[in-house]
Write a protein that holds these residues in place. Structure first.
Motif, PDB file in Angstrom:
ATOM      1  N   GLU A 236      14.323  80.368  20.031  1.00 23.15           N
ATOM      2  CA  GLU A 236      13.798  79.952  18.730  1.00 23.15           C
ATOM      3  C   GLU A 236      13.161  78.570  18.797  1.00 23.15           C
ATOM      4  N   GLU A 237      13.808  77.671  19.536  1.00 21.45           N
ATOM      5  CA  GLU A 237      13.311  76.293  19.594  1.00 21.45           C
ATOM      6  C   GLU A 237      12.097  76.134  20.497  1.00 21.45           C
ATOM      7  N   LYS A 241       5.852  81.339  17.930  1.00 19.96           N
ATOM      8  CA  LYS A 241       5.016  82.532  18.010  1.00 19.96           C
ATOM      9  C   LYS A 241       5.874  83.769  18.259  1.00 19.96           C
ATOM     10  N   SER A 242       5.830  84.701  17.331  1.00 14.11           N
ATOM     11  CA  SER A 242       6.678  85.894  17.433  1.00 14.11           C
ATOM     12  C   SER A 242       6.402  86.698  18.700  1.00 14.11           C
ATOM     13  N   ASP A 243       5.105  86.808  19.053  1.00  8.92           N
ATOM     14  CA  ASP A 243       4.778  87.637  20.217  1.00  8.92           C
ATOM     15  C   ASP A 243       5.159  86.976  21.535  1.00  8.92           C
ATOM     16  N   ASP A 312      16.507  89.187  18.293  1.00 11.20           N
ATOM     17  CA  ASP A 312      16.024  90.449  18.851  1.00 11.20           C
ATOM     18  C   ASP A 312      15.386  90.224  20.215  1.00 11.20           C
ATOM     19  N   ALA A 313      14.665  89.105  20.378  1.00  9.68           N
ATOM     20  CA  ALA A 313      14.035  88.793  21.668  1.00  9.68           C
ATOM     21  C   ALA A 313      15.090  88.546  22.740  1.00  9.68           C
ATOM     22  N   ALA A 314      16.175  87.852  22.384  1.00 10.60           N
ATOM     23  CA  ALA A 314      17.244  87.590  23.345  1.00 10.60           C
ATOM     24  C   ALA A 314      17.899  88.883  23.810  1.00 10.60           C
ATOM     25  N   LEU A 315      17.988  89.853  22.906  1.00  6.57           N
ATOM     26  CA  LEU A 315      18.590  91.144  23.250  1.00  6.57           C
ATOM     27  C   LEU A 315      17.595  92.099  23.907  1.00  6.57           C
ATOM     28  N   HIS A 316      16.311  91.930  23.623  1.00  3.58           N
ATOM     29  CA  HIS A 316      15.282  92.812  24.160  1.00  3.58           C
ATOM     30  C   HIS A 316      14.143  91.990  24.758  1.00  3.58           C
ATOM     31  N   PRO A 317      14.425  91.277  25.866  1.00  3.96           N
ATOM     32  CA  PRO A 317      13.396  90.423  26.467  1.00  3.96           C
ATOM     33  C   PRO A 317      12.287  91.250  27.120  1.00  3.96           C
ATOM     34  N   GLY A 333      -0.598  76.682  19.966  1.00  2.00           N
ATOM     35  CA  GLY A 333       0.842  76.857  19.860  1.00  2.00           C
ATOM     36  C   GLY A 333       1.405  77.833  20.879  1.00  2.00           C
ATOM     37  N   THR A 334       0.587  78.234  21.858  1.00  2.00           N
ATOM     38  CA  THR A 334       1.017  79.200  22.868  1.00  2.00           C
ATOM     39  C   THR A 334       1.322  78.508  24.197  1.00  2.00           C
TER      40      THR A 334
END
Length: 357
Positions: A236-237, A241-243, A312-317, A333-334
């Motif tokens: 998160e930190e 960017k969600s993607d 969700d990203a941590a669980l589904h990298p 921001g990327t």
């Protein structure tokens, strides 16, 4: 005999005339009573169907055990409904099941509407939006917009109170990471403890939801919800960017797998509550177990409160060979992602040029 018949005839006629007169009077009285009744009902209906006096929404409290008379008194004191007789009449005809609590009475409500609000038991609320990725000590800033009397010191003490933390069903020493970002309808009379409990309950509901969600995940690798939140807080930190979150989570999973330090600057910032500005060399050399620039593996706990997408990203990298990433610093921001140090250093040079260095 003739005179006697005449007397009785006259007497009978007089009785009949009197009866007729009385019947006429009774008829008139009956009509009057009916008319008065109709007028009374009309007036009662008119008074009951009148609207409240308040021109703005009024907040009022109904204490526990309040009678209908007490509620009527409260409504009068607040200037919402001043017709006590109409209130009593309504309650006599429709015995209400009044609830205790705080209620908001909008303007121009009928008596029936007002009583329905109090009968509903739906307490007045204040909506507060908590953004993703805020540390526990930052959250009161958002809550105080709706609850200006919130005690930040008590908030921080509760967050760090192991006994209170365990009472909420959490096997940790702090609530950091367990305060799920969202928009909450907090009760109007909520205190620090009430708000924390509501946020933690939302976090644990999400845990239960994700545990039963079909599909592959990193539950077994990470081991438990605390570690999921810990990794998610770093993800998160690192990016808004969600993607990119699954990619960054993939990099961290790769590093954990090969025993490489996460190397995440936000974990150092957490140690010193240095959320913006430069990170100093002395800070990077900190012996804190949260310093992932020095120590391998996950930190002891989350460094902020991650949102659903980071979790969700941590669980589904994402499946990636990347071990490094660096911000492009080009306004997008990327990040640049790379699988080796040589490419990573090239990208760092490009980022420096983007910053005008």
């Amino acid at each position: 005999m003739h005179k006697e018949y005449t007397f009785y005839f006259c007497l009978s006629l007089k009785i009949l005339l009197n009866f007729y007169a009385m019947k006429k009077i009774f008829s008139i009285l009956f009509v009057l009573v009916v008319l008065i009744g109709i007028f009374g009902c009309f007036q009662a209906k008119k008074r009951i169907n009148a609207v409240t006096n308040n021109s703005e929404t009024v907040l009022l409290e109904v204490p526990k055990g309040s009678s209908a008379a007490k509620v009527s008194q409260i409504l009068q004191e607040k200037g919402v409904w001043t017709d006590d007789l109409a209130f009593k009449l309504w309650c006599k005809l429709n015995p209400p099941a009044l609830k205790a609590g705080w209620f908001e009475i909008p303007p121009h409500q009928t008596l029936q509407d007002v009583i329905a609000i109090i009968e509903s038991g739906k307490n007045a609320v204040r909506k507060v939006t908590i953004p993703e990725g805020r540390a526990s000590w930052e959250i009161p800033t958002y809550i105080k917009k709706a609850f200006p009397n919130l005690d930040e010191n008590r908030w921080n003490r509760l967050v760090q109170d192991p006994k209170f933390v365990r009472s909420l069903g959490i096997d940790a020493t702090s609530l950091e990471g367990y305060l799920l970002p969202d928009t909450y309808p907090f009760p109007i009379d909520a205190d620090e403890e009430t708000i924390l409990k509501q946020m933690v309950a939302a976090n644990l509901r999400l845990r239960d939801e994700l545990q039963t969600k079909p599909g592959e995940s990193m539950w077994n690798t990470l081991g438990n919800w605390h570690r999921v939140l810990t990794l998610a807080s770093v993800v998160e930190e690192e990016t808004g960017k969600s993607d990119e979150r699954p990619l960054i989570a993939g990099v961290f999973h790769n590093r954990l797998r090969i025993g490489m330090p996460l190397g995440a600057d936000p974990t150092v910032r957490f140690i010193f509550k240095n959320l913006t500005g430069p990170i100093y060399k002395s800070q990077l050399e900190s012996n804190s177990p949260y310093n992932t620039r020095r120590f391998k593996g996950l930190m002891p706990g989350p460094i902020s409160n991650p949102g659903r997408k980071a979790i969700d990203a941590a669980l589904h990298p994402a499946k990636t060979n990347a071990l490094y990433f660096v911000a492009k610093d080009d306004g997008s921001g990327t990040h640049f992602f790379s699988s080796n140090l040589a490419d990573h250093n090239k990208y760092k040079d490009i980022a420096a040029k983007n910053r005008g260095e």
